[in-house]
Scaffold this active site. Structure first.
Site, PDB file in Angstrom:
ATOM      1  N   SER A 154      85.865   5.919  57.109  1.00  0.00           N
ATOM      2  CA  SER A 154      85.780   5.267  58.423  1.00  0.00           C
ATOM      3  C   SER A 154      87.154   4.935  58.998  1.00  0.00           C
ATOM      4  O   SER A 154      88.112   4.710  58.273  1.00  0.00           O
ATOM      5  CB  SER A 154      84.984   3.969  58.297  1.00  0.00           C
ATOM      6  OG  SER A 154      83.635   4.254  58.065  1.00  0.00           O
ATOM      7  N   GLU A 177      76.239   8.483  47.601  1.00  0.00           N
ATOM      8  CA  GLU A 177      76.514   7.154  48.144  1.00  0.00           C
ATOM      9  C   GLU A 177      75.247   6.455  48.627  1.00  0.00           C
ATOM     10  O   GLU A 177      75.145   5.241  48.578  1.00  0.00           O
ATOM     11  CB  GLU A 177      77.525   7.277  49.298  1.00  0.00           C
ATOM     12  CG  GLU A 177      77.775   5.949  49.991  1.00  0.00           C
ATOM     13  CD  GLU A 177      79.012   5.962  50.868  1.00  0.00           C
ATOM     14  OE1 GLU A 177      79.727   6.973  50.884  1.00  0.00           O
ATOM     15  OE2 GLU A 177      79.267   4.942  51.526  1.00  0.00           O
ATOM     16  N   ASN A 217      71.685   2.647  60.147  1.00  0.00           N
ATOM     17  CA  ASN A 217      70.298   3.093  60.071  1.00  0.00           C
ATOM     18  C   ASN A 217      69.961   4.086  61.171  1.00  0.00           C
ATOM     19  O   ASN A 217      69.127   4.963  60.982  1.00  0.00           O
ATOM     20  CB  ASN A 217      69.350   1.894  60.108  1.00  0.00           C
ATOM     21  CG  ASN A 217      69.445   1.093  58.826  1.00  0.00           C
ATOM     22  OD1 ASN A 217      70.539   0.908  58.296  1.00  0.00           O
ATOM     23  ND2 ASN A 217      68.320   0.646  58.316  1.00  0.00           N
TER      24      ASN A 217
END
Lengths: 388, 357
Positions: A135, A255, A374
């Site tokens: 990220s 992950e 999500n």
């Protein structure tokens, strides 16, 4: 249902039950000796190198890897049992978690022989820790938009510039696997996936600065890792130059699918169980039962993925589904419990249930973000349903 | 792996294909024609041993029959007969009625069994009281009644009564399936004493049977909704291309997949002949909880057409809303599950969780 979502049931494993019993015994002894205390979300926040080394000594790290790299050639089902017991006990496993879960497997798949020989045995010993360098401040789940770049210099080394964020425990870690742009994006909707590369970066190199980012409870787990003309040796390329997107996708299956995606708040549920056993209250019993049924379903899904990994599959779509359903559950644990107990919620509460609720609440926003939001995960599931 | 089950599923599908599957109206309590064809094909005895008059096969085969009929909204008492009443009758040492005649069970209400000496030998009982919420009341030829044992005797009595001539109310569930009461006024029955534990297993199997039906119907509702989203065009493209619709379908898929995994695991517990009560409780609670999300989103994605009687969706969503409350609601079974998990004390929750399935 679409076969890309369903997996065969996991076979029962006597070996897994045996190692589960051993870990349970070890944890009971450690708790009794006061070597750790139970907390919520310890796979992010419970850094304890001494504890990690003890797990390494017992052969509970690098469990599925070949012996020549310090592994133990055990099944994913056995590894699953170990990770589940550690999470249920709220044990301090954050130091080695990322290295054992995904960086090691990543090195096994894509690393050079030198990289494997040099690093994997140290991970398996509980002495070498990794951080995920995916990220960035502006990229979030959109990894294809990352800006950190690496340019080869005259010696063939990579000169890296940019910054990575949400790097859990970088300040305790030895290496980062950093996704960088080494080439221009291609044409078309998937073009941004081209030109990305993974580098194995020693965090002690000059030109690397680690700045803390504190989370809501004041804890320091996240960091910003800044690369300012950091020179990464050319032989620290991981896998293939330009194949970073493909490699990252594979890594994310590891992950996303494990029991840490629904057990982060299990220590709270355990504390709630003790409360309900004392009270015998019907509403509390029902809440415990409802939450337990969700947990049991998630275990079955996660076990099926472990079995698929044993079969050599890479179930990235089911893994996304487990993480979506699982992280929703672990946040719900706190919400559902607080509806049926009357207890002051505080990190300083003398009541362990009040403390666990406080920890769970302050960590909750992270559950549904880390490892992909999500919404991103549901996009992947929708692909599995044939909709995109 | 499942070649036998594939064959069973194919056979049931063939039979279903010959019927108007959604024929429940105010005048029709069940699909007698479907039942007759299933019975002719031996499918109403699957999983029940041949020496007892059944068609043989494994529990998994019976589950496959029940799942296929649930997906197709077949209005017949197959789940009751194959997964609960049939096995309970056999486990109690009673004679299995002819599988070609529908058999159901009654576990709710207030029915008492008294020993009888009607001259037909031991194991004869007289049943008195009213059994409530009896699935397929008025349709089933015989009923396995879980009755209270006479005062002073521990446990319960599983009694098999001939349902012909019994007074029956004609209550229906939300899908129109019969769920009436049976009035037992001194009805003669063959029966056997069960321990409280054995009676608990009968109730748990009933819950698991409904969970199996729920799981299959949830999968079918998801499949229909995905299919619809791929075909229905709005604003110039299939609605399944819209991200908001994809989010809803993915959420449905998460629920459905979780239910399927847990129901499968609970069925495996039954196959291994292990203690099934907590596994069944967990499966029923999880399946029931999924209904809210899946039925709501399925109707949302289908839009107004899904809210009409002419469209097929309601045949399964109305069953989902019914079945989640039958054989013990989520509240009932979540309390059983919670108490069972704490039976060895509050410190033993985790070991208990790892033993359930």
């Amino acid at each position: 249902m679409s076969s890309s979502l369903t997996l065969a049931p996991a076979p029962s494993s006597q070996a897994a039950e045996e190692v589960r019993a051993q870990v349970r015994e070890f944890l009971a002894a450690e708790l009794a000796a006061g070597s750790f205390s139970t907390h919520v979300d310890t796979w992010l926040s419970g850094v304890d190198p001494a504890f990690s080394r003890k797990l390494g000594e017992r052969g509970w790290l690098g469990m599925t890897w070949p012996r020549e790299y310090g592994g133990h050639e055990r099944t994913a089902m056995e590894r699953y049992a170990v990770t589940e017991e550690l999470l249920a006990a709220g044990a301090p496993v954050a130091a080695h978690w990322i290295a054992d879960r995904q960086s090691g497997p990543n090195l096994l798949r894509y690393g050079t022989e030198t990289q494997r020989k040099e690093i994997l045995p140290r991970i398996a010993a509980g002495e070498c820790y990794f951080v995920i360098g995916m990220s960035e401040p502006d990229s979030g789940s959109d990894l294809a938009s990352i800006r950190t770049r690496a340019v080869r210099n005259g010696d063939g080394d990579f000169v890296v510039n940019g910054a990575k964020v949400w790097t859990s425990n970088a300040h305790h870690s030895h290496y980062a696997i950093v996704l960088v742009r080494t080439g221009p994006p291609g044409e078309g909707p998937r073009g941004k996936h081209q030109g990305l590369t993974q580098l194995l970066v020693d965090l002690s190199l000059p030109g690397i600065t680690i700045n803390p980012i504190r989370i809501l409870d004041g804890g320091h787990h996240f960091n910003e890792v800044v690369f300012d003309d950091a020179v990464v040796p050319g032989d620290m390329l991981l896998g293939e130059e330009g194949a970073g997107w493909h490699q990252v996708t594979a890594e994310l299956a590891f992950e996303r699918s494990g029991p840490e995606r629904f057990l982060s708040t299990y220590p709270l549920l355990a504390e709630f169980g003790r409360r309900v056993a004392d009270s015998g209250d019907a509403a509390q019993l029902a809440t415990l039962g409802r939450l337990s049924s969700r947990l049991l379903a998630l275990r079955q899904l996660s076990l099926r993925i472990a079995a698929a990994l044993d079969r050599g599959e890479l179930p990235d779509i089911p893994a996304a589904l487990v993480k979506d359903v699982g992280t929703t559950f672990e946040a719900d644990v706190a919400e559902e419990v607080r509806k049926v107990v009357e207890v002051p919620v505080s990190l300083d509460s003398p009541d362990p249930l009040g403390r666990a609720l406080a920890e769970a609440q302050l960590h909750a926003p992270g559950y549904t973000l880390r490892g992909g939001t999500n919404e991103i995960l549901r996009g992947i599931v929708a692909r599995g349903l044939g909709l995109r | 792996m499942a070649s036998d089950q594939d064959l069973v599923v194919e056979t049931v599908r063939d039979v279903l294909a010959g019927h108007e599957p959604f024929a429940l109206t105010a005048d029709t309590a069940w699909d007698a024609g479907l039942w007759a064809d299933l019975a002719d094909a031996g499918l109403t005895g699957v999983g029940l041993p041949e020496e007892a008059g059944g068609s043989g096969g494994e529990l998994a085969d019976a589950v496959a029959v029940v799942r296929t009929l649930a997906s197709g909204a077949g209005a017949v008492p197959v789940a009751e007969q194959l997964l609960v009443a049939g096995p309970a009758v056999l486990a109690a040492g009673l004679d299995l009625p002819d599988p070609a005649e529908p058999l159901t069970l009654a576990v709710a209400g207030a029915v008492t069994a008294a020993p009888s000496d009607d001259g037909d030998g031991p194991g004869r009982w007289t049943l008195t009281g009213t059994a409530t919420d009896v699935a397929w009341a008025g349709v089933a030829r015989s009923v396995a009644v879980l009755a209270a044992a006479p005062a002073g005797i521990e446990g319960a009595v599983l009694a098999l009564v001939d349902a012909r001539g019994l007074a029956t109310s004609d209550a229906r569930n939300l899908a129109g399936e019969p769920r009436g009461s049976l009035v037992l006024a001194g009805a003669p029955a063959s029966g056997a004493l069960l321990t409280a534990e054995q009676a608990g297993v009968v109730r748990a199997r009933y819950a698991l049977a409904r969970a199996v039906q729920l799981g299959a119907a949830l999968e079918q509702v998801l499949a229909w909704t995905v299919q619809y989203a791929g075909e229905r065009q709005q604003f110039g493209r299939p609605i399944g291309k819209f991200q908001s619709v994809q989010m809803q379908l993915a959420q449905m898929a998460g629920e459905v997949t979780a239910v399927s995994a847990l129901v499968d695991a609970a069925v495996h517990v039954l196959e291994r002949d292990e203690d099934v009560v907590l596994a069944a409780a967990a499966a029923k609670v999880r399946a029931g909880a999924a209904v809210e999300v899946v039925a709501r989103l399925a109707h949302q994605v289908h839009g107004a057409i899904g809210f009409t009687q002419e469209y097929r969706l309601h045949h399964l969503t109305r069953r989902l809303w019914s079945w989640r409350d039958e054989a013990g609601s989520e509240l009932t079974w979540s309390k059983v599950l919670g108490a069972g998990l704490l039976s060895r004390g509050g410190d033993e929750l985790w070991p208990a969780l790892t033993r359930v399935v």
